[in-house]
Enzyme design. Structure first.
Site, PDB file in Angstrom:
ATOM      1  N   HIS A 161      36.760 -29.455 -27.084  1.00  0.00           N
ATOM      2  CA  HIS A 161      37.354 -29.319 -25.756  1.00  0.00           C
ATOM      3  C   HIS A 161      38.335 -30.478 -25.552  1.00  0.00           C
ATOM      4  O   HIS A 161      38.538 -31.300 -26.463  1.00  0.00           O
ATOM      5  CB  HIS A 161      36.272 -29.274 -24.673  1.00  0.00           C
ATOM      6  N   HIS A 167      37.484 -33.973 -26.819  1.00  0.00           N
ATOM      7  CA  HIS A 167      37.681 -34.234 -28.248  1.00  0.00           C
ATOM      8  C   HIS A 167      39.175 -34.414 -28.563  1.00  0.00           C
ATOM      9  O   HIS A 167      39.544 -35.252 -29.379  1.00  0.00           O
ATOM     10  CB  HIS A 167      37.178 -33.050 -29.083  1.00  0.00           C
ATOM     11  N   GLY A 212      34.038 -41.155 -27.756  1.00  0.00           N
ATOM     12  CA  GLY A 212      34.255 -41.027 -26.312  1.00  0.00           C
ATOM     13  C   GLY A 212      33.322 -41.935 -25.526  1.00  0.00           C
ATOM     14  O   GLY A 212      32.196 -42.208 -25.950  1.00  0.00           O
ATOM     15  N   GLN A 213      33.792 -42.376 -24.366  1.00  0.00           N
ATOM     16  CA  GLN A 213      32.947 -43.238 -23.527  1.00  0.00           C
ATOM     17  C   GLN A 213      31.903 -42.447 -22.761  1.00  0.00           C
ATOM     18  O   GLN A 213      31.003 -43.029 -22.168  1.00  0.00           O
ATOM     19  CB  GLN A 213      33.821 -44.033 -22.564  1.00  0.00           C
ATOM     20  N   LYS A 214      32.026 -41.145 -22.754  1.00  0.00           N
ATOM     21  CA  LYS A 214      30.995 -40.359 -22.053  1.00  0.00           C
ATOM     22  C   LYS A 214      29.630 -40.608 -22.693  1.00  0.00           C
ATOM     23  O   LYS A 214      28.639 -40.779 -22.001  1.00  0.00           O
ATOM     24  CB  LYS A 214      31.329 -38.875 -22.104  1.00  0.00           C
ATOM     25  N   SER A 241      31.907 -31.473 -21.458  1.00  0.00           N
ATOM     26  CA  SER A 241      30.829 -31.489 -22.445  1.00  0.00           C
ATOM     27  C   SER A 241      30.644 -30.070 -22.950  1.00  0.00           C
ATOM     28  O   SER A 241      30.785 -29.099 -22.181  1.00  0.00           O
ATOM     29  CB  SER A 241      29.532 -31.965 -21.785  1.00  0.00           C
TER      30      SER A 241
END
Ligand code: PAF
Length: 284
Positions: A34, A37, A149-151, A187
């Site tokens: 998504h 990415h 990613g920081q997520k 996500s």
């Protein structure tokens, strides 16, 4: 763009570029790509000559009872996206390619300081699976840079620790969480949300931002901030797994004098577990 499944073929391709002096960026993913990415891939491309993406739903990071079987696998669509983005190589191995001796008793990489806390507390073994597969990918590819990613903030901190401890000569870059217009972090698991749950989901980031704001204004009663945010999430219909104020650098419980903080949460909405975080740059 070439798609490669076999580690030895992958190694040949990469060594050819490396012996030519070309820098390689790796973005490891589990597929079902998504915009989050794509932001990682874009960043990787600015930092290297060649860009490689791995797509591998890593079985060892799914805890028993989790969604390994139903995790969305969309390799053809992913490959089309990567081609459009100018990615040079897609590594899409089978389980046996990365775990040649099978899944029982495979070699594991542990990061004990970080793998039992926060998400690790309710997903025992998850971060060992992540650390193990990332180690395999770094060993195989020897990239110059890799992007996360920081997520998945705990994952990012854990991988930084892993790379520092094992001395991998790779630089770790991170990219801000990509969000929907209403704040929900992108996500692959958002697709599990019902229409009603989807409407509630942005509340997770709202509560995180409120807590970050309270801390930013100088409140140092971490326990009260955590408890208040937990109640707010429950009132919205979440079942919080944890809501925690931590030190941004190492995810340890902060002291009153720590400045660089982060608030992190994992919470269930129906059968879907969502995670998110917000950085706090405090006023002192
Ligand atoms: O963040 C992910 O998608 C995965 O945990 C990773 C880093 C690709 C390892 O399987």
């Amino acid at each position: 763009m070439e798609t490669v499944a076999r580690p030895d073929t992958l190694r040949d391709r990469l060594r050819a570029w490396q012996s030519d002096g070309q820098r390689i960026a790796l973005v490891p993913t589990m597929g079902n790509l998504h915009a989050g990415h794509l932001a990682l891939i874009r960043k990787g491309r600015t930092l290297a000559d060649r860009s490689v993406v791995s797509v591998f739903a890593n079985p060892t990071q799914f805890v028993s009872g989790e969604d390994f079987e139903r995790y969305p696998r969309t390799l053809e669509a992913d490959a089309r996206l990567l081609l459009d983005m100018g990615v040079d190589l897609l590594f899409a191995p089978e389980i046996g390619d990365l775990y040649p001796h099978g899944l029982a008793g495979h070699v594991r990489v542990e990061v004990p300081a970080l793998d039992h806390i926060l998400c690790g507390a309710s997903r025992p073994g998850h971060f060992t699976g992540v650390a193990t597969v990332v180690t395999k990918l770094l060993n195989l590819m020897a990239p110059d840079v890799t992007v996360f990613g920081q997520k998945d903030y705990q994952q990012l901190v854990l991988i930084r620790r892993l790379v520092a401890d094992l001395g991998f000569p790779v630089s770790i870059e991170s990219v801000d969480t990509v969000r929907e217009a209403d704040g929900l972090a992108l996500s692959s698991r958002n697709r599990y949300l019902s229409t009603e749950e989807r409407a509630v989901a942005p509340g997770l980031y709202r509560v995180l931002r409120q807590a970050a704001e309270v801390l930013r204004s100088g409140n140092r009663d971490y326990a009260a901030v955590e408890a208040g945010a937990g109640s707010d999430l429950e009132a919205l219909g979440f079942r919080p797994d944890y809501f925690a104020v931590r030190r941004a650098s190492d995810l340890m419980v902060p002291r009153q004098t720590d400045i660089d903080l982060i608030v992190l949460t994992a919470a269930w909405l129906g059968h879907t577990r969502l995670i998110d975080n917000a950085a706090v740059q405090s006023s002192r």
